[in-house]
Design a protein around this motif. Structure first.
Motif, PDB file in Angstrom:
ATOM      1  N   GLY A 104      -0.112   1.276   5.649  1.00  8.60           N
ATOM      2  CA  GLY A 104       0.838   1.487   4.559  1.00  8.60           C
ATOM      3  C   GLY A 104       0.456   2.683   3.711  1.00  8.60           C
ATOM      4  O   GLY A 104       1.327   3.445   3.270  1.00  8.60           O
ATOM      5  N   PHE A 105      -0.837   2.867   3.474  1.00  8.27           N
ATOM      6  CA  PHE A 105      -1.308   4.031   2.722  1.00  8.27           C
ATOM      7  C   PHE A 105      -0.917   5.322   3.439  1.00  8.27           C
ATOM      8  O   PHE A 105      -0.460   6.276   2.814  1.00  8.27           O
ATOM      9  CB  PHE A 105      -2.831   3.942   2.564  1.00  8.27           C
ATOM     10  N   ILE A 106      -1.065   5.325   4.764  1.00 13.58           N
ATOM     11  CA  ILE A 106      -0.690   6.499   5.568  1.00 13.58           C
ATOM     12  C   ILE A 106       0.810   6.747   5.471  1.00 13.58           C
ATOM     13  O   ILE A 106       1.264   7.889   5.298  1.00 13.58           O
ATOM     14  CB  ILE A 106      -1.110   6.294   7.030  1.00 13.58           C
ATOM     15  N   ILE A 107       1.600   5.686   5.549  1.00 14.68           N
ATOM     16  CA  ILE A 107       3.059   5.825   5.459  1.00 14.68           C
ATOM     17  C   ILE A 107       3.458   6.337   4.087  1.00 14.68           C
ATOM     18  O   ILE A 107       4.360   7.174   3.950  1.00 14.68           O
ATOM     19  CB  ILE A 107       3.741   4.473   5.763  1.00 14.68           C
ATOM     20  N   GLY A 108       2.776   5.850   3.032  1.00 15.37           N
ATOM     21  CA  GLY A 108       3.075   6.309   1.683  1.00 15.37           C
ATOM     22  C   GLY A 108       2.797   7.794   1.499  1.00 15.37           C
ATOM     23  O   GLY A 108       3.515   8.482   0.777  1.00 15.37           O
ATOM     24  N   ILE A 109       1.755   8.292   2.153  1.00 18.49           N
ATOM     25  CA  ILE A 109       1.465   9.722   2.107  1.00 18.49           C
ATOM     26  C   ILE A 109       2.499  10.506   2.905  1.00 18.49           C
ATOM     27  O   ILE A 109       2.965  11.574   2.482  1.00 18.49           O
ATOM     28  CB  ILE A 109       0.048  10.004   2.655  1.00 18.49           C
ATOM     29  N   TRP A 110       2.867   9.976   4.053  1.00 22.94           N
ATOM     30  CA  TRP A 110       3.811  10.678   4.943  1.00 22.94           C
ATOM     31  C   TRP A 110       5.223  10.724   4.382  1.00 22.94           C
ATOM     32  O   TRP A 110       5.917  11.742   4.485  1.00 22.94           O
ATOM     33  CB  TRP A 110       3.800   9.999   6.310  1.00 22.94           C
ATOM     34  N   LYS A 129      12.250   6.447   3.630  1.00 29.49           N
ATOM     35  CA  LYS A 129      11.238   6.529   4.677  1.00 29.49           C
ATOM     36  C   LYS A 129      10.166   5.459   4.523  1.00 29.49           C
ATOM     37  O   LYS A 129       9.503   5.095   5.500  1.00 29.49           O
ATOM     38  CB  LYS A 129      10.598   7.914   4.685  1.00 29.49           C
ATOM     39  N   LEU A 130       9.979   4.962   3.291  1.00 30.51           N
ATOM     40  CA  LEU A 130       9.009   3.888   3.090  1.00 30.51           C
ATOM     41  C   LEU A 130       9.374   2.648   3.883  1.00 30.51           C
ATOM     42  O   LEU A 130       8.510   1.890   4.324  1.00 30.51           O
ATOM     43  CB  LEU A 130       8.912   3.532   1.603  1.00 30.51           C
ATOM     44  N   GLN A 131      10.679   2.416   4.059  1.00 30.63           N
ATOM     45  CA  GLN A 131      11.149   1.223   4.751  1.00 30.63           C
ATOM     46  C   GLN A 131      11.389   1.459   6.237  1.00 30.63           C
ATOM     47  O   GLN A 131      11.665   0.517   6.979  1.00 30.63           O
ATOM     48  CB  GLN A 131      12.458   0.735   4.109  1.00 30.63           C
ATOM     49  N   LEU A 132      11.281   2.695   6.663  1.00 34.53           N
ATOM     50  CA  LEU A 132      11.621   3.038   8.043  1.00 34.53           C
ATOM     51  C   LEU A 132      10.704   2.345   9.046  1.00 34.53           C
ATOM     52  O   LEU A 132      11.169   1.666   9.968  1.00 34.53           O
ATOM     53  CB  LEU A 132      11.553   4.560   8.227  1.00 34.53           C
ATOM     54  N   VAL A 133       9.400   2.510   8.880  1.00 34.57           N
ATOM     55  CA  VAL A 133       8.440   1.932   9.833  1.00 34.57           C
ATOM     56  C   VAL A 133       8.428   0.402   9.770  1.00 34.57           C
ATOM     57  O   VAL A 133       8.487  -0.257  10.817  1.00 34.57           O
ATOM     58  CB  VAL A 133       7.035   2.512   9.594  1.00 34.57           C
ATOM     59  N   PRO A 134       8.364  -0.223   8.562  1.00 34.84           N
ATOM     60  CA  PRO A 134       8.379  -1.695   8.527  1.00 34.84           C
ATOM     61  C   PRO A 134       9.628  -2.299   9.147  1.00 34.84           C
ATOM     62  O   PRO A 134       9.547  -3.296   9.886  1.00 34.84           O
ATOM     63  CB  PRO A 134       8.289  -2.018   7.029  1.00 34.84           C
ATOM     64  N   LEU A 135      10.798  -1.723   8.863  1.00 40.74           N
ATOM     65  CA  LEU A 135      12.041  -2.324   9.334  1.00 40.74           C
ATOM     66  C   LEU A 135      12.310  -2.060  10.812  1.00 40.74           C
ATOM     67  O   LEU A 135      12.782  -2.944  11.536  1.00 40.74           O
ATOM     68  CB  LEU A 135      13.227  -1.812   8.499  1.00 40.74           C
ATOM     69  N   LEU A 136      12.027  -0.854  11.275  1.00 39.39           N
ATOM     70  CA  LEU A 136      12.407  -0.465  12.630  1.00 39.39           C
ATOM     71  C   LEU A 136      11.294  -0.632  13.660  1.00 39.39           C
ATOM     72  O   LEU A 136      11.562  -0.610  14.856  1.00 39.39           O
ATOM     73  CB  LEU A 136      12.882   0.997  12.641  1.00 39.39           C
ATOM     74  N   ILE A 137      10.057  -0.799  13.197  1.00 38.76           N
ATOM     75  CA  ILE A 137       8.950  -0.898  14.145  1.00 38.76           C
ATOM     76  C   ILE A 137       8.164  -2.198  13.967  1.00 38.76           C
ATOM     77  O   ILE A 137       8.071  -3.012  14.895  1.00 38.76           O
ATOM     78  CB  ILE A 137       8.003   0.320  14.016  1.00 38.76           C
ATOM     79  N   ILE A 138       7.616  -2.417  12.773  1.00 37.06           N
ATOM     80  CA  ILE A 138       6.704  -3.546  12.587  1.00 37.06           C
ATOM     81  C   ILE A 138       7.414  -4.889  12.711  1.00 37.06           C
ATOM     82  O   ILE A 138       6.949  -5.784  13.440  1.00 37.06           O
ATOM     83  CB  ILE A 138       6.003  -3.425  11.219  1.00 37.06           C
ATOM     84  N   ALA A 196       0.820  -1.213   0.000  1.00 38.27           N
ATOM     85  CA  ALA A 196       0.000   0.000   0.000  1.00 38.27           C
ATOM     86  C   ALA A 196       0.854   1.264   0.000  1.00 38.27           C
ATOM     87  O   ALA A 196       0.507   2.251  -0.654  1.00 38.27           O
ATOM     88  CB  ALA A 196      -0.930  -0.010   1.208  1.00 38.27           C
ATOM     89  N   SER A 197       1.963   1.240   0.735  1.00 44.01           N
ATOM     90  CA  SER A 197       2.783   2.449   0.825  1.00 44.01           C
ATOM     91  C   SER A 197       3.408   2.788  -0.524  1.00 44.01           C
ATOM     92  O   SER A 197       3.407   3.957  -0.948  1.00 44.01           O
ATOM     93  CB  SER A 197       3.872   2.283   1.892  1.00 44.01           C
ATOM     94  N   PHE A 198       3.937   1.800  -1.219  1.00 48.06           N
ATOM     95  CA  PHE A 198       4.549   2.073  -2.528  1.00 48.06           C
ATOM     96  C   PHE A 198       3.492   2.475  -3.552  1.00 48.06           C
ATOM     97  O   PHE A 198       3.743   3.325  -4.411  1.00 48.06           O
ATOM     98  CB  PHE A 198       5.311   0.846  -3.020  1.00 48.06           C
ATOM     99  N   ALA A 199       2.299   1.865  -3.451  1.00 45.10           N
ATOM    100  CA  ALA A 199       1.248   2.145  -4.436  1.00 45.10           C
ATOM    101  C   ALA A 199       0.858   3.615  -4.441  1.00 45.10           C
ATOM    102  O   ALA A 199       0.624   4.194  -5.507  1.00 45.10           O
ATOM    103  CB  ALA A 199       0.025   1.274  -4.142  1.00 45.10           C
ATOM    104  N   ILE A 200       0.775   4.254  -3.277  1.00 44.42           N
ATOM    105  CA  ILE A 200       0.374   5.656  -3.224  1.00 44.42           C
ATOM    106  C   ILE A 200       1.583   6.589  -3.255  1.00 44.42           C
ATOM    107  O   ILE A 200       1.478   7.745  -3.681  1.00 44.42           O
ATOM    108  CB  ILE A 200      -0.491   5.933  -1.964  1.00 44.42           C
ATOM    109  N   PHE A 201       2.747   6.098  -2.820  1.00 39.76           N
ATOM    110  CA  PHE A 201       3.930   6.958  -2.810  1.00 39.76           C
ATOM    111  C   PHE A 201       4.399   7.275  -4.227  1.00 39.76           C
ATOM    112  O   PHE A 201       4.778   8.417  -4.512  1.00 39.76           O
ATOM    113  CB  PHE A 201       5.069   6.288  -2.027  1.00 39.76           C
ATOM    114  N   PHE A 202       4.372   6.292  -5.104  1.00 34.98           N
ATOM    115  CA  PHE A 202       4.916   6.516  -6.450  1.00 34.98           C
ATOM    116  C   PHE A 202       4.119   7.574  -7.216  1.00 34.98           C
ATOM    117  O   PHE A 202       4.733   8.459  -7.844  1.00 34.98           O
ATOM    118  CB  PHE A 202       4.978   5.207  -7.229  1.00 34.98           C
TER     119      PHE A 202
END
Length: 253
Positions: free
Chosen positions: A154-160, A166-175, A76-82
């Motif tokens: 993921g949609f929220i992260i893609g917007i942020w 930064k797309l990989q920040l939350v999945p790698l360091l938190i989730i 979801a994050s990549f789909a809206i980020f691109f």
């Protein structure tokens, strides 16, 4: 509702998954299978059973949940980020498409891909260990709710995010750390009392526990608490997405 607009976004995202089949499906299945083989072989030889379930079978729900969380967010994050990165999102925002329809198309496609991937991994795991699903309805419900909720995240992260890093920040360091520490590969009851209490503050514990209960009828927390946790997080993500479109946060100049 503009059904054609939702279908257009949905079909475009599903077509992108078909074009990148190696990255979207094959890679997650192989990596999850490697987790299963390594943990099952290395630890399973020392832990025969947990609450009457063989260790190899015990970790399957945790591995599927690990994949669900990471892949839902990633898709979801990549789909809206691109589109935001390339500037094509402004064409979408100026079209006669509501914010709800945009979210429905992108998040629906990401959740669909993740659910399909979860079922593929479940079928793959059944080749390694004997599985049983005592509550198939609840298994599918947790599967869909988790994929939907974390696709929204993921949609929220893609917007942020304003960079690919930064797309990989939350999945790698938190989730991912929360999932490893959330009972994916062990029972919370195996921990010392103080760590059991600390672990209960990890929301992923409730997701993994509820999902495992749907397989074997065993859980570290009550099923009701698991369901309430995922619904609360779903509501929080929906509220955040509504706020983003109401304020134009990082999508409007």
């Amino acid at each position: 509702m503009n059904i054609q607009a939702v279908q257009a976004i949905y079909r475009f995202e599903m077509a992108r998954a078909r074009r990148t089949l190696l990255q979207s499906v094959v890679s997650p299945v192989i990596s999850t299978s490697l987790y299963f083989v390594v943990f099952g072989a290395a630890i399973g030889s020392r832990i025969t059973q947990i609450e009457g379930v063989s260790y190899g079978a015990f970790i399957v729900p945790g591995l599927i949940m690990l994949m669900l969380l990471t892949q839902s967010v990633s898709n979801a994050s990549f789909a809206i980020f691109f589109p935001k990165f390339s500037g094509t999102i402004y064409e979408l925002l100026s079209a006669p498409v509501s914010y709800f329809e945009i979210v429905l198309g992108y998040v629906g496609a990401a959740a669909t891909k993740t659910v399909i991937l979860g079922l593929i991994i479940l079928a793959t795991a059944s080749l390694f260990v004997p599985l049983r699903i005592e509550h198939p309805f609840w298994m599918l419900l947790f599967l869909v709710l988790t994929a939907l909720t974390f696709s929204l995240l993921g949609f929220i992260i893609g917007i942020w995010a304003d960079t690919f890093e930064k797309l990989q920040l939350v999945p790698l360091l938190i989730i991912t750390p929360l999932t490893f520490l959330g009972g994916s590969f062990y029972s919370v009851n195996m921990l010392p009392p103080i760590w059991q209490t600390i672990t209960l503050f990890n929301p992923v514990v409730y997701l993994v526990s509820g999902f495992r209960w749907s397989f074997y009828g065993i859980s570290d927390v009550s099923v009701g608490a698991s369901l309430v946790t995922i619904l609360l997080f779903l509501g929080l993500c929906l509220g955040t997405v509504a706020w983003i479109f109401r304020t134009g946060y990082r999508i409007k100049p």
